[in-house]
Design an enzyme around this catalytic site. Structure first.
Site, PDB file in Angstrom:
ATOM      1  N   ASN A  67       5.144  -9.698 -13.568  1.00  0.00           N
ATOM      2  CA  ASN A  67       4.609  -8.955 -12.420  1.00  0.00           C
ATOM      3  C   ASN A  67       5.636  -8.990 -11.298  1.00  0.00           C
ATOM      4  O   ASN A  67       6.317  -9.993 -11.099  1.00  0.00           O
ATOM      5  CB  ASN A  67       3.301  -9.592 -11.923  1.00  0.00           C
ATOM      6  CG  ASN A  67       2.640  -8.742 -10.847  1.00  0.00           C
ATOM      7  OD1 ASN A  67       2.129  -7.660 -11.131  1.00  0.00           O
ATOM      8  ND2 ASN A  67       2.675  -9.209  -9.611  1.00  0.00           N
TER       9      ASN A  67
ATOM     10  N   GLU B 224       6.524  -3.959 -13.779  1.00  0.00           N
ATOM     11  CA  GLU B 224       7.055  -3.027 -12.767  1.00  0.00           C
ATOM     12  C   GLU B 224       8.541  -2.732 -12.990  1.00  0.00           C
ATOM     13  O   GLU B 224       9.014  -1.675 -12.585  1.00  0.00           O
ATOM     14  CB  GLU B 224       6.837  -3.586 -11.353  1.00  0.00           C
ATOM     15  CG  GLU B 224       5.443  -3.365 -10.776  1.00  0.00           C
ATOM     16  CD  GLU B 224       4.480  -4.500 -11.044  1.00  0.00           C
ATOM     17  OE1 GLU B 224       4.822  -5.411 -11.833  1.00  0.00           O
ATOM     18  OE2 GLU B 224       3.369  -4.485 -10.477  1.00  0.00           O
TER      19      GLU B 224
ATOM     20  N   ASP C 209       0.473  -7.340  10.839  1.00  0.00           N
ATOM     21  CA  ASP C 209       0.387  -6.787   9.489  1.00  0.00           C
ATOM     22  C   ASP C 209       0.544  -5.266   9.462  1.00  0.00           C
ATOM     23  O   ASP C 209       0.789  -4.638  10.480  1.00  0.00           O
ATOM     24  CB  ASP C 209      -0.963  -7.226   8.887  1.00  0.00           C
ATOM     25  CG  ASP C 209      -0.937  -7.208   7.372  1.00  0.00           C
ATOM     26  OD1 ASP C 209       0.104  -6.861   6.789  1.00  0.00           O
ATOM     27  OD2 ASP C 209      -1.977  -7.524   6.779  1.00  0.00           O
TER      28      ASP C 209
HETATM   29  C1  FMN Z   1       6.479  -5.062   3.391  1.00  0.00           C
HETATM   30  C2  FMN Z   1       5.273  -5.382   2.522  1.00  0.00           C
HETATM   31  C3  FMN Z   1       4.654  -6.614   2.632  1.00  0.00           C
HETATM   32  C4  FMN Z   1       3.541  -6.916   1.840  1.00  0.00           C
HETATM   33  N1  FMN Z   1       2.960  -8.149   1.954  1.00  0.00           N
HETATM   34  C5  FMN Z   1       1.906  -8.462   1.154  1.00  0.00           C
HETATM   35  C6  FMN Z   1       1.312  -9.764   1.212  1.00  0.00           C
HETATM   36  O1  FMN Z   1       1.746 -10.627   1.990  1.00  0.00           O
HETATM   37  N2  FMN Z   1       0.261 -10.047   0.404  1.00  0.00           N
HETATM   38  C7  FMN Z   1      -0.243  -9.087  -0.459  1.00  0.00           C
HETATM   39  O2  FMN Z   1      -1.204  -9.373  -1.179  1.00  0.00           O
HETATM   40  N3  FMN Z   1       0.297  -7.852  -0.545  1.00  0.00           N
HETATM   41  C8  FMN Z   1       1.352  -7.512   0.245  1.00  0.00           C
HETATM   42  N4  FMN Z   1       1.920  -6.270   0.172  1.00  0.00           N
HETATM   43  C9  FMN Z   1       1.328  -5.267  -0.742  1.00  0.00           C
HETATM   44  C10 FMN Z   1       1.655  -5.546  -2.195  1.00  0.00           C
HETATM   45  O3  FMN Z   1       3.014  -5.773  -2.405  1.00  0.00           O
HETATM   46  C11 FMN Z   1       1.227  -4.364  -3.037  1.00  0.00           C
HETATM   47  O4  FMN Z   1      -0.159  -4.210  -2.882  1.00  0.00           O
HETATM   48  C12 FMN Z   1       1.563  -4.495  -4.488  1.00  0.00           C
HETATM   49  O5  FMN Z   1       1.215  -3.295  -5.116  1.00  0.00           O
HETATM   50  C13 FMN Z   1       0.862  -5.624  -5.163  1.00  0.00           C
HETATM   51  O6  FMN Z   1       1.275  -5.640  -6.515  1.00  0.00           O
HETATM   52  P1  FMN Z   1       0.555  -6.487  -7.664  1.00  0.00           P
HETATM   53  O7  FMN Z   1      -0.916  -6.275  -7.539  1.00  0.00           O
HETATM   54  O8  FMN Z   1       1.143  -5.950  -8.913  1.00  0.00           O
HETATM   55  O9  FMN Z   1       0.894  -7.926  -7.482  1.00  0.00           O
HETATM   56  C14 FMN Z   1       3.032  -5.945   0.939  1.00  0.00           C
HETATM   57  C15 FMN Z   1       3.675  -4.709   0.837  1.00  0.00           C
HETATM   58  C16 FMN Z   1       4.787  -4.414   1.606  1.00  0.00           C
HETATM   59  C17 FMN Z   1       5.448  -3.068   1.455  1.00  0.00           C
END
Ligand code: FMN
Length: 440
Positions: free
Chosen positions: A146, A210, A259
């Site tokens: 992931n 990904e 955020d």
């Molecule tokens: C700059 C940035 C910061 C982010 N920080 C977080 C975070 O701290 N915690 C979180 O759950 N998602 C965060 N996200 C969103 C996740 O990266 C995003 O939802 C991602 O699709 C999650 O992927 P996954 O479900 O495959 O792990 C952030 C996105 C960006 C662009």
């Protein structure tokens, strides 16, 4: 050499989309303040001299749709279609044995995160935060990879707070590993080609890698290299990599942090990342992203626009979908075939992407990438008495202590089909092609 952060900077430089800041800047508030100015100009920015660190800092790689268009070698309004086309062909990443990210390797007590120009973004933030690191982990049972983006709060020379909660996949993976009483190995790659950052911000079905997606975007296998201290692979041309463990059974205060919605998330008891190794290119460039900036919105919007576009394409003749300037709302243009169809389009968009709260559907002659144009269509074509689709108590943005994201409103801002001639927009012949310089 594969496409990487540096080739992206070259591309932007060649098309006059990269600023270089030569004056020394402070990573505490000054970098984010200057970043805002670069954002207003629609340019990426490289801070060459950063107080307290030898690493330069880059920001705003996703600040405009035109930048995305450069990366995808297409027109700005076609970026979503290009994304959809490219990911149709799955392509596995390839593991190679050497890469510049291993130019410098530090382990154990040699790891010192204070070397990095970690940026403090907002006045009430708990401290410096790494915001552009892509977090790589593997499911402890299936071994599937992931990749996500998670904010990381600086806590000490080898310690970071990390925000990750189910249903986000990294949160699910950690939960599984914690149930087995095990720390979770992760690697964080900072300073990547934008395709890797984009896929990290994409939600794909659990278990789908990904990096397969980013290989498809690249149209060639992404080159990965094995980590030094954990059983994971990272992009071989990343600028900086942190390796280590998310500790099992440990929570510490993390936050507040400004955020993506422009509000501060409060202090929460969150996970802890103990860093065991730091590897980097010899002249590494550090990347940062300001949460809620246009860069952040574009990054999150593009994959979700693709999801919405594909879903509404099944029910209507869709021209474009836009989730900028906020990923909680979208604007969709269609060639309307039936009265009432825009409500079906809005319902399909809400079904495909549950965080949406508002969906405005406009005709094909309206530019969904221009809020002024959409607002014009709302003002001159919508009928609030019949053109609204209200959904109460639906699934919405989950972190919702005030219960304000659980209802949805679709707005039909299209002209009546049988009166299309009366709603035809006036045209000034030749206006689009005029270059003002030729008249001065
Ligand atoms: C700059 C940035 C910061 C982010 N920080 C977080 C975070 O701290 N915690 C979180 O759950 N998602 C965060 N996200 C969103 C996740 O990266 C995003 O939802 C991602 O699709 C999650 O992927 P996954 O479900 O495959 O792990 C952030 C996105 C960006 C662009």
């Amino acid at each position: 050499m594969q496409k990487d952060l540096r080739s992206c900077l070259e591309l932007y430089k060649a098309s006059n989309r990269l600023l270089s800041a030569r004056r020394e800047v402070d990573p505490r508030f000054e970098i984010p303040a200057v970043m805002k100015a670069a954002e207003r100009m629609g340019k990426a920015i490289l801070f060459e001299k950063v107080r307290g660190s030898k690493f330069p800092v880059v920001n705003n790689l996703f600040g405009t749709r035109e930048m995305l268009a450069l990366l995808f070698e297409t027109r700005p309004e076609r970026v979503v279609n290009e994304w959809i086309d490219r990911i149709r062909t799955p392509l596995e990443p390839r593991i190679i044995s050497e890469g510049p990210v291993k130019d410098v390797i530090k382990q154990g007590s040699a790891v010192d995160l204070t070397e990095l120009p970690i940026v403090t973004h907002c006045s009430k933030d708990a401290g410096p935060y790494i915001t552009a690191g892509i977090v790589i982990a593997k499911d402890p049972e299936m071994g599937l990879r992931n990749v996500s983006i998670n904010r990381l709060q600086f806590k000490g020379k080898n310690r970071l707070g990390i925000r990750m909660m189910p249903p986000q996949h990294l949160g699910l993976i950690h939960e599984k590993s914690e149930k087995k009483g095990r720390d979770l190995e992760i690697a964080v790659a900072i300073g990547n080609h934008p395709f890797e950052t984009l896929v990290a911000a994409t939600t794909v079905p659990y278990g789908r890698d990904e990096f397969t997606l980013s290989s498809s975007l690249r149209r060639e296998p992404l080159h990965l290299i094995k980590c030094e201290t954990v059983d994971l692979e990272v992009p071989a041309t990343a600028e900086i990599v942190l390796e280590g463990m998310v500790l099992s059974g440990i929570r510490e205060s993390e936050g507040p942090f400004g955020d993506f919605m422009q509000y501060y998330v409060p202090v929460m008891e969150n996970h802890v990342f103990a860093v065991k190794a730091l590897t980097h290119r010899k002249d590494a460039i550090y990347q940062t992203i300001q949460a809620s900036s246009l860069e952040d919105v574009h990054l999150l919007a593009l994959p979700r626009e693709a999801t919405v576009y594909e879903a509404v394409s099944k029910v209507a003749d869709v021209q474009a979908a836009c989730l900028v300037p906020t990923i909680l709302s979208c604007m969709i243009s269609i060639r309307k075939r039936f009265e009432g169809e825009p409500k079906n389009v809005a319902a399909a968009a809400f079904g495909a992407y549950s965080w949406l709260k508002y969906c405005v559907v406009v005709d094909h002659d309206v530019n969904v990438f221009d809020m002024n144009d959409v607002w014009w269509a709302m003002a001159t074509r919508s009928r609030p008495e019949t053109g609204l689709l209200m959904m109460e108590k639906a699934l919405g943005f989950p972190r919702d202590p005030f219960n304000i994201h659980q209802s949805k409103l679709g707005i039909d801002a299209t002209a009546p089909l049988n009166q299309w001639e009366e709603f035809e927009r006036k045209a000034i012949p030749g206006a689009h092609a005029i270059r003002i310089e030729d008249y001065l």
